[in-house]
Design a protein around this motif. Structure first.
Motif, PDB file in Angstrom:
ATOM      1  N   VAL A  49       0.833  -1.205   0.000  1.00 26.57           N
ATOM      2  CA  VAL A  49       0.000   0.000   0.000  1.00 26.57           C
ATOM      3  C   VAL A  49       0.866   1.254   0.000  1.00 26.57           C
ATOM      4  O   VAL A  49       0.564   2.241  -0.684  1.00 26.57           O
ATOM      5  CB  VAL A  49      -0.944  -0.009   1.228  1.00 26.57           C
ATOM      6  N   PHE A  50       1.963   1.220   0.749  1.00 25.86           N
ATOM      7  CA  PHE A  50       2.840   2.389   0.847  1.00 25.86           C
ATOM      8  C   PHE A  50       3.428   2.754  -0.514  1.00 25.86           C
ATOM      9  O   PHE A  50       3.367   3.907  -0.945  1.00 25.86           O
ATOM     10  CB  PHE A  50       3.958   2.110   1.852  1.00 25.86           C
ATOM     11  N   LEU A  52       2.431   1.786  -3.485  1.00 25.18           N
ATOM     12  CA  LEU A  52       1.378   2.129  -4.446  1.00 25.18           C
ATOM     13  C   LEU A  52       0.991   3.604  -4.335  1.00 25.18           C
ATOM     14  O   LEU A  52       0.593   4.227  -5.325  1.00 25.18           O
ATOM     15  CB  LEU A  52       0.137   1.260  -4.223  1.00 25.18           C
ATOM     16  N   SER A  53       1.112   4.149  -3.135  1.00 25.62           N
ATOM     17  CA  SER A  53       0.732   5.544  -2.919  1.00 25.62           C
ATOM     18  C   SER A  53       1.750   6.523  -3.495  1.00 25.62           C
ATOM     19  O   SER A  53       1.410   7.683  -3.743  1.00 25.62           O
ATOM     20  CB  SER A  53       0.579   5.812  -1.415  1.00 25.62           C
ATOM     21  N   PHE A  54       2.986   6.066  -3.733  1.00 24.66           N
ATOM     22  CA  PHE A  54       4.038   6.995  -4.151  1.00 24.66           C
ATOM     23  C   PHE A  54       4.537   6.764  -5.580  1.00 24.66           C
ATOM     24  O   PHE A  54       5.133   7.665  -6.165  1.00 24.66           O
ATOM     25  CB  PHE A  54       5.222   6.915  -3.187  1.00 24.66           C
ATOM     26  N   ALA A 203      -7.177  -0.237  -6.001  1.00 20.98           N
ATOM     27  CA  ALA A 203      -5.909  -0.031  -5.310  1.00 20.98           C
ATOM     28  C   ALA A 203      -4.892   0.685  -6.190  1.00 20.98           C
ATOM     29  O   ALA A 203      -4.068   1.458  -5.691  1.00 20.98           O
ATOM     30  CB  ALA A 203      -5.346  -1.376  -4.853  1.00 20.98           C
ATOM     31  N   GLN A 206      -6.568   4.570  -6.708  1.00 22.34           N
ATOM     32  CA  GLN A 206      -6.655   5.309  -5.450  1.00 22.34           C
ATOM     33  C   GLN A 206      -6.190   4.406  -4.310  1.00 22.34           C
ATOM     34  O   GLN A 206      -7.010   3.761  -3.642  1.00 22.34           O
ATOM     35  CB  GLN A 206      -8.095   5.785  -5.195  1.00 22.34           C
ATOM     36  N   PRO A 207      -4.881   4.297  -4.083  1.00 29.75           N
ATOM     37  CA  PRO A 207      -4.376   3.332  -3.101  1.00 29.75           C
ATOM     38  C   PRO A 207      -4.975   3.483  -1.710  1.00 29.75           C
ATOM     39  O   PRO A 207      -5.324   2.478  -1.074  1.00 29.75           O
ATOM     40  CB  PRO A 207      -2.872   3.611  -3.086  1.00 29.75           C
ATOM     41  N   VAL A 208      -5.107   4.707  -1.238  1.00 28.11           N
ATOM     42  CA  VAL A 208      -5.605   4.911   0.130  1.00 28.11           C
ATOM     43  C   VAL A 208      -7.099   4.624   0.216  1.00 28.11           C
ATOM     44  O   VAL A 208      -7.554   3.790   1.005  1.00 28.11           O
ATOM     45  CB  VAL A 208      -5.299   6.341   0.607  1.00 28.11           C
ATOM     46  N   THR A 211      -8.019   0.855  -0.800  1.00 32.54           N
ATOM     47  CA  THR A 211      -7.791  -0.155   0.229  1.00 32.54           C
ATOM     48  C   THR A 211      -8.654   0.081   1.467  1.00 32.54           C
ATOM     49  O   THR A 211      -8.872  -0.848   2.251  1.00 32.54           O
ATOM     50  CB  THR A 211      -6.313  -0.179   0.635  1.00 32.54           C
TER      51      THR A 211
END
Length: 237
Positions: A49-50, A52-54, A203, A206-208, A211
């Motif tokens: 998740v981390f 994917l967000s960056f 995911a 919009q990863p945040v 999820t």
């Protein structure tokens, strides 16, 4: 006298009492379980998740993210354990966090190898898919490769569900049963693939939010179908 008779013959108006306590407790149990499972899935797959967000284009870096997805298997077993407990408990008695952690711990020794094997096989198939697109027989080989990847995903999910439903079953027997059920109930396999693709798309885009909102309700449907398949097979046998 006639007026009294007319009033007596008129139907009584029923007042809507609203949903009962059991209905509200059941709704609360589902909502609480979904929220807890989403949070725990994000925590169990925190590296995935981390990053994917960056990362701006995760698809271009698919080998890296596929390697990070190795943590998905045990977390999926935890989610299925929480859903399994939801069917046994009700309302305020629902404890999804404890069920998730208990299922994660108990199923880790078998769910983790399934997740690792799925990642390795999918990596091999996706790598082949990239190469096959430029070959003369791509029109035949590409659909076969996509079908093989789909079978790997469906069998892996069914095996992880089997570790929760049948914790005493042998690993080899689970693999055979998962392959058999994935092919026999192909329509449920297609439904599971569609739901998993929706989770993956959410995911990636919009990863945040993806999820935090999408996985649990959709995975609950996947779990329900897998549980139905196993129970039907056991009854037939």
């Amino acid at each position: 006298m006639s007026t009294v008779r007319q009033h007596a013959m008129q139907p009584l108006r029923r007042k809507w009492a609203g949903p009962g306590f059991e209905t509200l407790a059941s709704i609360f149990g589902f909502v609480y379980t979904f929220l807890a499972v989403n949070f725990l899935l994000a925590a169990a797959n925190a590296p995935l998740v981390f990053f994917l967000s960056f990362v701006g284009d995760p698809v271009a870096a698919w080998p890296f993210f596929l390697a990070l997805a190795v943590t998905v298997g045990p977390s999926l077993a935890g989610a299925f354990s929480a859903f399994h407990a939801l069917a046994e408990e009700d309302g305020p008695a629902v404890r999804p966090v404890a069920a998730f952690l208990r299922g994660y711990r108990k199923s880790f020794s078998r769910a983790a190898p399934v997740g690792l094997a799925a990642v390795v096989l999918l990596g091999f198939l996706v790598f082949d898919l990239v190469i096959l697109q430029s070959m003369p027989g791509a029109a035949i080989l590409v659909p076969l490769t996509v079908t093989a990847a789909s079978v790997v995903v469906c069998v892996s999910v069914l095996m992880i569900a089997g570790t929760v439903l049948l914790p005493q079953a042998r690993f080899k027997s689970l693999a055979k049963a998962a392959l058999y059920l994935a092919v026999k109930r192909w329509y449920l396999s297609l439904a599971a693939l569609a739901l998993l693709c929706i989770i993956a798309a959410a995911a990636l885009t919009q990863p945040v939010l993806g999820t935090a909102l999408a996985p649990a309700p959709l995975l609950f449907v996947v779990w329900s179908n897998a549980a139905f398949s196993f129970k039907a097979a056991l009854q037939e046998g």
